[in-house]
Design a protein around this motif. Structure first.
Motif, PDB file in Angstrom:
ATOM      1  N   CYS A   1      -3.205  16.783   5.052  1.00 35.69           N
ATOM      2  CA  CYS A   1      -2.387  15.588   5.737  1.00 35.69           C
ATOM      3  C   CYS A   1      -3.265  14.257   5.230  1.00 35.69           C
ATOM      4  O   CYS A   1      -4.413  14.241   4.987  1.00 35.69           O
ATOM      5  N   THR A   2      -2.748  13.115   5.675  1.00 33.44           N
ATOM      6  CA  THR A   2      -3.502  11.916   5.627  1.00 33.44           C
ATOM      7  C   THR A   2      -3.776  11.350   7.025  1.00 33.44           C
ATOM      8  O   THR A   2      -3.589  12.187   8.094  1.00 33.44           O
ATOM      9  N   SER A   3      -4.574  10.207   7.047  1.00 40.48           N
ATOM     10  CA  SER A   3      -5.139   9.961   8.382  1.00 40.48           C
ATOM     11  C   SER A   3      -4.104   9.661   9.397  1.00 40.48           C
ATOM     12  O   SER A   3      -4.347   9.857  10.776  1.00 40.48           O
ATOM     13  N   THR A   4      -2.846   9.783   8.895  1.00 40.01           N
ATOM     14  CA  THR A   4      -1.645   9.436   9.997  1.00 40.01           C
ATOM     15  C   THR A   4      -1.492  10.638  10.880  1.00 40.01           C
ATOM     16  O   THR A   4      -1.480  10.250  12.256  1.00 40.01           O
ATOM     17  N   LEU A   5      -2.007  11.805  10.572  1.00 39.56           N
ATOM     18  CA  LEU A   5      -2.019  12.822  11.510  1.00 39.56           C
ATOM     19  C   LEU A   5      -3.052  12.693  12.696  1.00 39.56           C
ATOM     20  O   LEU A   5      -2.830  13.195  13.859  1.00 39.56           O
TER      21      LEU A   5
ATOM     22  N   PHE B   1      -7.907  16.625   5.702  1.00 40.51           N
ATOM     23  CA  PHE B   1      -7.558  15.410   5.554  1.00 40.51           C
ATOM     24  C   PHE B   1      -7.695  14.772   3.980  1.00 40.51           C
ATOM     25  O   PHE B   1      -8.946  15.015   3.576  1.00 40.51           O
ATOM     26  N   CYS B   2      -6.710  14.218   3.204  1.00 35.82           N
ATOM     27  CA  CYS B   2      -6.848  13.691   2.087  1.00 35.82           C
ATOM     28  C   CYS B   2      -6.814  12.295   2.030  1.00 35.82           C
ATOM     29  O   CYS B   2      -6.150  11.833   2.775  1.00 35.82           O
ATOM     30  N   PRO B   3      -7.435  11.642   1.202  1.00 33.10           N
ATOM     31  CA  PRO B   3      -7.314  10.167   0.844  1.00 33.10           C
ATOM     32  C   PRO B   3      -5.968   9.588   0.804  1.00 33.10           C
ATOM     33  O   PRO B   3      -5.769   8.501   1.041  1.00 33.10           O
ATOM     34  N   THR B   4      -5.137  10.273  -0.040  1.00 31.48           N
ATOM     35  CA  THR B   4      -3.759   9.845  -0.389  1.00 31.48           C
ATOM     36  C   THR B   4      -2.676  10.730  -0.054  1.00 31.48           C
ATOM     37  O   THR B   4      -2.785  11.750   0.021  1.00 31.48           O
ATOM     38  N   LYS B   5      -1.395  10.176  -0.080  1.00 37.68           N
ATOM     39  CA  LYS B   5      -0.192  11.226   0.072  1.00 37.68           C
ATOM     40  C   LYS B   5      -0.383  12.188  -0.953  1.00 37.68           C
ATOM     41  O   LYS B   5      -0.026  13.475  -0.939  1.00 37.68           O
ATOM     42  N   LYS B   6      -0.316  11.609  -2.088  1.00 35.17           N
ATOM     43  CA  LYS B   6       0.008  12.496  -3.413  1.00 35.17           C
ATOM     44  C   LYS B   6      -1.154  13.554  -3.391  1.00 35.17           C
ATOM     45  O   LYS B   6      -1.230  14.622  -3.870  1.00 35.17           O
TER      46      LYS B   6
ATOM     47  N   SER C   1       0.764  -1.243  -0.039  1.00 36.18           N
ATOM     48  CA  SER C   1      -0.166   0.013   0.053  1.00 36.18           C
ATOM     49  C   SER C   1       0.875   1.295   0.036  1.00 36.18           C
ATOM     50  O   SER C   1       1.691   1.375   0.890  1.00 36.18           O
ATOM     51  N   GLU C   2       0.488   2.155  -0.899  1.00 34.85           N
ATOM     52  CA  GLU C   2       1.223   3.507  -1.094  1.00 34.85           C
ATOM     53  C   GLU C   2       0.655   4.364  -0.209  1.00 34.85           C
ATOM     54  O   GLU C   2       0.958   5.735  -0.242  1.00 34.85           O
ATOM     55  N   TYR C   3      -0.170   4.076   0.291  1.00 35.71           N
ATOM     56  CA  TYR C   3      -1.209   5.040   1.065  1.00 35.71           C
ATOM     57  C   TYR C   3      -0.618   5.432   2.478  1.00 35.71           C
ATOM     58  O   TYR C   3       0.341   5.278   2.845  1.00 35.71           O
ATOM     59  N   CYS C   4      -1.688   5.846   3.389  1.00 37.21           N
ATOM     60  CA  CYS C   4      -1.178   6.632   4.400  1.00 37.21           C
ATOM     61  C   CYS C   4      -1.213   5.753   5.831  1.00 37.21           C
ATOM     62  O   CYS C   4      -0.978   6.413   6.697  1.00 37.21           O
ATOM     63  N   SER C   5      -1.761   4.737   5.747  1.00 38.79           N
ATOM     64  CA  SER C   5      -2.042   4.029   7.193  1.00 38.79           C
ATOM     65  C   SER C   5      -0.630   3.354   7.453  1.00 38.79           C
ATOM     66  O   SER C   5      -0.418   2.062   7.432  1.00 38.79           O
ATOM     67  N   ASP C   6       0.256   4.461   7.901  1.00 33.09           N
ATOM     68  CA  ASP C   6       1.463   3.905   8.149  1.00 33.09           C
ATOM     69  C   ASP C   6       1.841   3.167   9.498  1.00 33.09           C
ATOM     70  O   ASP C   6       0.875   3.493  10.473  1.00 33.09           O
ATOM     71  N   PRO C   7       2.438   2.091   9.539  1.00 34.52           N
ATOM     72  CA  PRO C   7       2.677   1.197  10.490  1.00 34.52           C
ATOM     73  C   PRO C   7       3.487   1.926  11.446  1.00 34.52           C
ATOM     74  O   PRO C   7       4.231   3.035  11.010  1.00 34.52           O
ATOM     75  N   GLU C   8       3.644   1.576  12.740  1.00 34.35           N
ATOM     76  CA  GLU C   8       4.746   1.843  13.608  1.00 34.35           C
ATOM     77  C   GLU C   8       6.117   1.854  13.041  1.00 34.35           C
ATOM     78  O   GLU C   8       6.518   1.051  12.309  1.00 34.35           O
ATOM     79  N   ASP C   9       6.900   2.752  13.573  1.00 30.52           N
ATOM     80  CA  ASP C   9       8.301   2.820  13.308  1.00 30.52           C
ATOM     81  C   ASP C   9       8.569   3.239  11.669  1.00 30.52           C
ATOM     82  O   ASP C   9       9.580   3.302  11.316  1.00 30.52           O
ATOM     83  N   LEU C  10       7.485   3.663  10.813  1.00 31.81           N
ATOM     84  CA  LEU C  10       7.645   4.110   9.858  1.00 31.81           C
ATOM     85  C   LEU C  10       8.554   5.386   9.675  1.00 31.81           C
ATOM     86  O   LEU C  10       9.405   5.639   8.693  1.00 31.81           O
ATOM     87  N   PHE C  11       8.229   5.944  10.709  1.00 30.78           N
ATOM     88  CA  PHE C  11       9.264   7.477  10.757  1.00 30.78           C
ATOM     89  C   PHE C  11      10.074   7.300  11.532  1.00 30.78           C
ATOM     90  O   PHE C  11      10.901   8.631  11.890  1.00 30.78           O
ATOM     91  N   GLY C  12      10.339   6.139  12.266  1.00 27.64           N
ATOM     92  CA  GLY C  12      11.722   6.013  12.830  1.00 27.64           C
ATOM     93  C   GLY C  12      11.844   6.956  13.952  1.00 27.64           C
ATOM     94  O   GLY C  12      10.949   7.222  14.867  1.00 27.64           O
TER      95      GLY C  12
END
Ligand SMILES: Nc1ncnc2c1ncn2[C@@H]1O[C@H](COP(=O)(O)OP(=O)(O)OP(=O)(O)O)[C@@H](O)[C@H]1O
Ligand SMILES: [Mg+2]
Length: 1027
Positions: A608-612, A522-527, A60-71
């Motif tokens: 932003c994506t839902s990550t925020l 809030f937007c559906p995708t990063k792009k 998935s190129e999208y925004c539901s980033d898992p833990e540690d994605l941002f280190g």
């Protein structure tokens, strides 16, 4: 050059025809490889299916980033201001600071009455100059259309492919002022107080030096002794008060069982003078006073954290027990560590960070000092395991889980469940507290945790929810039959061109609030985030550029500095208007800068994506949901609640509002969404074909919690999975699943039956122990074992490449397809030894050359190895150059991906280190991987690492600090925050306070570790023979 491009195109066409193979198929690999000690696995089909699923998810190129994605990404939103307190600046001064912060975060007050921003540029005359529009849109290509909701397909182009000519703007990291005299005096002070390097004689001298280290806060704080005496007295009074609390009385003593000092600190450090009524009620609950487990559930921004923090302080100070605070993201952990470090210093307890690759297993004992472990989900699990192993879990009196609904969140949910099930089973005296805003099935979770519950609808700022359909705004009222009540017609005057481009009237909606008030879109995708930010700017008046122009220029300079001269072309265009995008494609430093600027009101709008929504606390006056989708999926009720919950800033807004933009086609689904109950939280131990149950059973056997089938059955009955057995275990009962898993673990060679006569107990094998101790995914453990064994046969040590290859995370492999031309170019630049090593792992130069030339390669080559080596090349370049942007550029990968790769690798490297520590044959890896973990964690010049160990100090700031003369941890720990803030460019006093407090805390922690080592060394053996 043109030939090169031609070849590249051919190869990329070729590539697109290549079907992605289901990588890392352990079944095939196992039968073909030599096998060593890893037995064949009859359960491999299930596991390999599990693996494929998890890999597909990662695509998935999208925004539901898992833990540690941002280190090590960290956020700035924090609530402490340590210096003001440490230096005993008077109450007035503090008040002034608070007011100052509030006013700077309150553009409403500053800008109210500025009429220029309120009117929307609605006609062609009002449109910005054509030239500006054209130049702005130049950066966007058709690719972006792919991820847009239909109504937005008109205006977008792809900013990713925009010219990177900004990279030529040579504006290197701004160098801070140097104050040699000040640096010298700081160093002198350090020498006197700490002198860690003076090692003249033996133990006495050493001990004294380390005692001085351990006592750093005392030695640097002017009124330390007095402070300590007051706090000790207050705590003993509070303890007495607590002891005198009978079961029947609510007389809790000065401040909910804590000394008044805590109340003062909360006021001074957090600016909170009084608790909300619900917070008082909750703290006075019988279950709280009698330390029963508790789940409390309140809407977003309800102030849940403060209650948890008060309970943690009670545990640390009055019950003299350790506490574990589990948060879902690295950024949140770091924010909490920074915020609570000042409390720790004032109240004399340790605050320890367990995130990414940071955190010691088992933790240091602390010589009588209590510890607050602040941990991510994964790290908390490792920590609890290590405490169980050393019989110290009872020392943890309280476990707090924030965002408890994450129990239902895939493999991470499974890890929370495992952690809590172990605590519940082993340490009956440990209290568990969970909090959430979005728990649908409280009863199940209550049953699992044997907890009581408290719920309240309190929200400090009223939230008004709206939807926008065509030109009208409707208020959401689920009680009404239609669900929506007409509120108003949106006031906008668009030119036909604008109408075509902004069909959803986003510009009209945002200009009703910005720039005087803040807005999140809030937007559906990063792009889509980037495109929407660009589109809004296109229609904003020039007046927006004037607003906070100087501050925005500073921000742009800092962004450029963080990229070593490179600046994102989208941000370059949007920031002057006060807008930015925010998603995982930004580097950690960019994210931090954007958040900081948004909090300070320099930026008024973030797309932003839902990550925020799930991460840091960045509220807004208005929240707009650009569409009811996250990527291609329709919004879930809990996601919607989290997003709209960001609306309304406590203490600033009287109300917040959310507007969900919807199309006719989604109307029915949206009505359902708005009136549906919250999603229920389902156990994830069966996730990915029962991978959770497998690893839980492996670790409970390994930790000696259970060693018979019956005991395992007993343990499993205490899980959430057991509570929800009927819902989750549809085909087989939990008991059947358990038995099958034990068999599978035996087949995999991870568990065995004792050969001792009359024993028959279950035991883990060495590989099994290494697997659970390294938190290595069961899917990869034998593959990892094979790779490491093969590595040992011909380990190449005159370059990092081989080691890096061995710790390149398997689960990142599927996320990146090599660019063959880049691969080939990089390959040819390798040394002969490196190329030999590549060939030995299975990637020859001729193979890469053929691929680069677009030729068909018939040879059977392991795609996983090829891709993994490509990622290793990326990581090697990063370690060499430490410039994320230029590496991203060279490998044609997004900088967000590179950031993710780096942080995942540092985490995996520390996992592999723990794995190898348990297997004797891997002894050489221990020293090598310890250093590699450190390098991957920080990925900066070696001299900056000690500074970056401090929570919240990132590369750019570390450079500034270093150049200003703060070269070591001791320099920072002993720094005067006032001087620090004045000396280091763009460092606010509040941030300086936090840096100094965190540095002191870290120094204490390190000194404690050394002290513990020394105590152990000098301890008289109990079994010493005497005459
Ligand atoms: N008693 C109080 N008085 C004033 N402000 C408070 C009080 N309690 C908490 N706050 C502030 O309210 C804000 C939101 O609190 P908090 O982050 O705890 O919310 P939450 O309930 O955890 O929400 P979420 O579910 O979104 O995480 C914070 O800035 C916090 O400092
Ligand atoms: Mg919270």
């Amino acid at each position: 050059m043109s030939a090169e491009i031609k070849v590249k195109r051919q190869s990329s066409r070729k590539r697109s025809r290549d079907r992605r193979i289901s990588h890392l198929t352990p079944a095939r690999k196992r039968t073909s490889a030599s096998g060593r000690q890893c037995p064949d696995n009859t359960g491999q089909i299930e596991l390999s299916r599990a693996l494929d699923q998890s890999m597909d998810a990662k695509f998935s190129e999208y925004c539901s980033d898992p833990e540690d994605l941002f280190g090590d990404y960290d956020s700035i939103e924090s609530d402490s201001s340590f210096l003001a307190k440490l230096d005993r600046v008077g109450q007035n001064m503090r008040q002034h600071d608070i007011e100052h912060t509030t006013s700077s975060r309150c553009p409403v007050i500053l800008l109210a009455g500025n009429p220029d921003f309120t009117s929307l540029k609605s006609s062609t005359d009002n449109c910005p100059k054509q030239s500006m529009t054209e130049s702005f849109l130049k950066g966007f290509t058709d690719d972006a259309f792919l991820d847009m909701p239909s109504s937005q397909l008109a205006f977008l182009q792809d900013p990713q492919t925009a010219d990177r000519n900004c990279c030529t703007d040579e504006d290197k990291t701004s160098m801070p002022m140097r104050h040699p005299e000040k640096s010298v005096s700081t160093e002198d002070r350090n020498e006197r107080h700490i002198a860690p390097k003076a090692r003249k004689s033996v133990s006495d001298h050493l001990k004294r030096a380390m005692m001085a280290n351990a006592a750093t806060p005392s030695s640097v704080s002017r009124t330390a002794l007095q402070k300590e005496a007051v706090v000790t007295e207050e705590i003993s009074v509070a303890m007495q008060a607590m002891e005198s609390v009978s079961m029947a009385t609510t007389d809790l003593g000065p401040f909910f069982g804590l000394p008044t000092k805590v109340k003062e600190l909360i006021c001074n450090l957090k600016g909170i003078k009084d608790l909300y009524e619900w917070q008082k009620t909750c703290l006075n609950l019988d279950s709280v006073q009698q330390r029963r487990n508790l789940i409390y559930s309140l809407p977003t921004s309800g102030g849940k954290t403060l209650v948890a923090e008060i309970l943690i302080l009670k545990e640390l100070l009055c019950r003299k027990k350790d506490a574990l605070f589990i948060l879902p993201y690295v950024s949140l952990v770091q924010e909490k560590v920074r915020g609570l470090a000042s409390f720790g210093l004032e109240l004399d307890f340790m605050v320890e960070e367990y995130a990414g690759s940071k955190g010691r297993f088992p933790p240091v004992k602390g010589r009588g000092k209590r510890s607050l472990y602040i941990a991510t989900i994964e790290k908390a699990h490792g920590l609890v395991n290590s405490l169980i192993e050393t019989n110290r879990l009872d020392n943890v009196g309280l476990v707090v889980v924030d965002e408890l609904h994450m129990l239902g969140d895939g493999s991470r949910g499974a890890i929370i469940e495992m952690t809590l099930a172990k605590v519940l089973y082993i340490s009956k005296s440990t209290q568990i507290i969970g909090m959430s805003a979005t728990l649908g099935n409280l009863q199940d979770i209550q049953k699992f945790l044997k907890a009581e519950s408290y719920t309240n609808d309190f929200r400090p700022v009223e939230l008004k929810e709206y939807v926008k359909l065509k030109d009208s705004i409707y208020e959401v009222d689920p009680k009404e039959e239609e669900c929506f009540r007409f509120s108003r017609v949106l006031n906008f005057k668009y030119s036909s061109a604008m109408q075509k481009i902004d069909q959803d009237h986003i510009v009209a909606l945002v200009t009703e609030v910005i720039p005087s008030q803040s807005c999140l879109v809030f937007c559906p995708t990063k792009k889509n985030c980037e495109n929407v930010a660009g589109m809004i700017c296109k229609y904003l008046k020039e007046d927006f550029i004037q607003h906070k122009q100087a501050e925005k220029a500073v921000l742009l300079g800092e962004l450029r500095g963080s990229g070593n001269g490179s600046l994102c072309p989208v941000l370059k265009k949007t920031v002057p208007y006060g807008l930015a995008y925010h998603h995982s494609g930004l580097t950690s430093e960019e994210r931090k800068l954007v958040e900081e600027a948004y909090s300070a009101g320099v930026l008024c709008l973030l797309t932003c994506t839902s990550t925020l929504a799930a991460g840091i606390n960045l509220p807004a006056r208005r929240v707009i949901l650009r569409s009811p989708y996250v990527a291609a999926d329709f919004l879930k009720r809990s996601q919607y609640k989290q997003m709209v919950g960001r609306a309304g800033r406590a203490g600033i807004d009287t109300h917040g509002e959310s507007i969900l933009i919807l199309q006719d086609k989604d109307k029915v689904l949206v009505k359902k969404l708005l009136s549906a109950p919250m999603e229920i939280c389902i156990s994830n131990l069966m996730h990915s074909d029962g991978k959770g149950v497998l690893s839980l059973i492996l670790s409970v056997i390994g930790l000696n919690i259970t060693n018979s089938l019956e005991q395992i059955r007993d343990f499993m009955s205490g899980t959430l999975l057991s509570v929800q057995e009927k819902q989750v275990c549809l085909e087989r009962s939990l008991w059947e699943v358990t038995q099958e898993c034990v068999e599978l673990l035996k087949e995999k060679g991870l568990v065995t039956v004792s050969t001792e006569p009359q024993d028959g107990s279950l035991q883990v094998t060495k590989l099994g122990r290494a697997t659970y101790k390294g938190s290595v995914d069961l899917t990869y453990c034998d593959l990892l074992y094979r790779d490491l064994s093969k590595g040992l046969e011909s380990l190449m040590l005159n370059s990092f490449l081989h080691l890096i290859y061995l710790v390149t995370p398997y689960d990142m492999v599927s996320q990146c397809k090599p660019d063959w031309m880049v691969y080939f170019r990089q390959f040819t630049m390798l040394s002969a030894a490196e190329q030999k090593m590549c060939a030995a792992v299975g990637v020859s130069e001729s193979f890469v050359a053929r691929k680069a030339a677009g030729q068909n390669v018939k040879k059977n080559v392991d795609q996983v190895v090829v891709s993994r080596l490509y990622l290793a090349l990326v990581l090697q370049s990063l370690l060499k150059e430490t410039d994320l942007w230029s590496v991203a550029d060279r490998f044609q990968l997004s900088r967000g991906f590179i950031q993710t790769l780096l942080s995942s690798s540092s985490v995996f490297c520390s996992c592999v280190l723990h794995f190898t520590e348990e297997l004797e044959e891997f002894w050489p890896f221990k020293a090598l991987l310890t250093e590699l973990t450190r390098r991957l964690t920080y990925c900066v010049q070696a001299e900056l690492i000690p500074l970056m160990e401090v929570a919240g100090v990132m590369e750019r700031r570390a450079k500034l600090l270093y150049n200003a003369g703060y070269k070591t941890l001791a320099h920072l720990a002993n720094a005067d925050p006032n001087v620090l803030a004045k000396t280091v460019e763009n460092l606010f006093k509040k941030q300086a306070n936090q840096i100094v407090a965190s540095a002191k805390m870290l120094l204490n922690e390190k000194a404690d570790a050394l002290q513990e080592e020394m105590d152990d060394l000098l301890m008289m053996p109990l079994d010493l023979l005497s005459l």
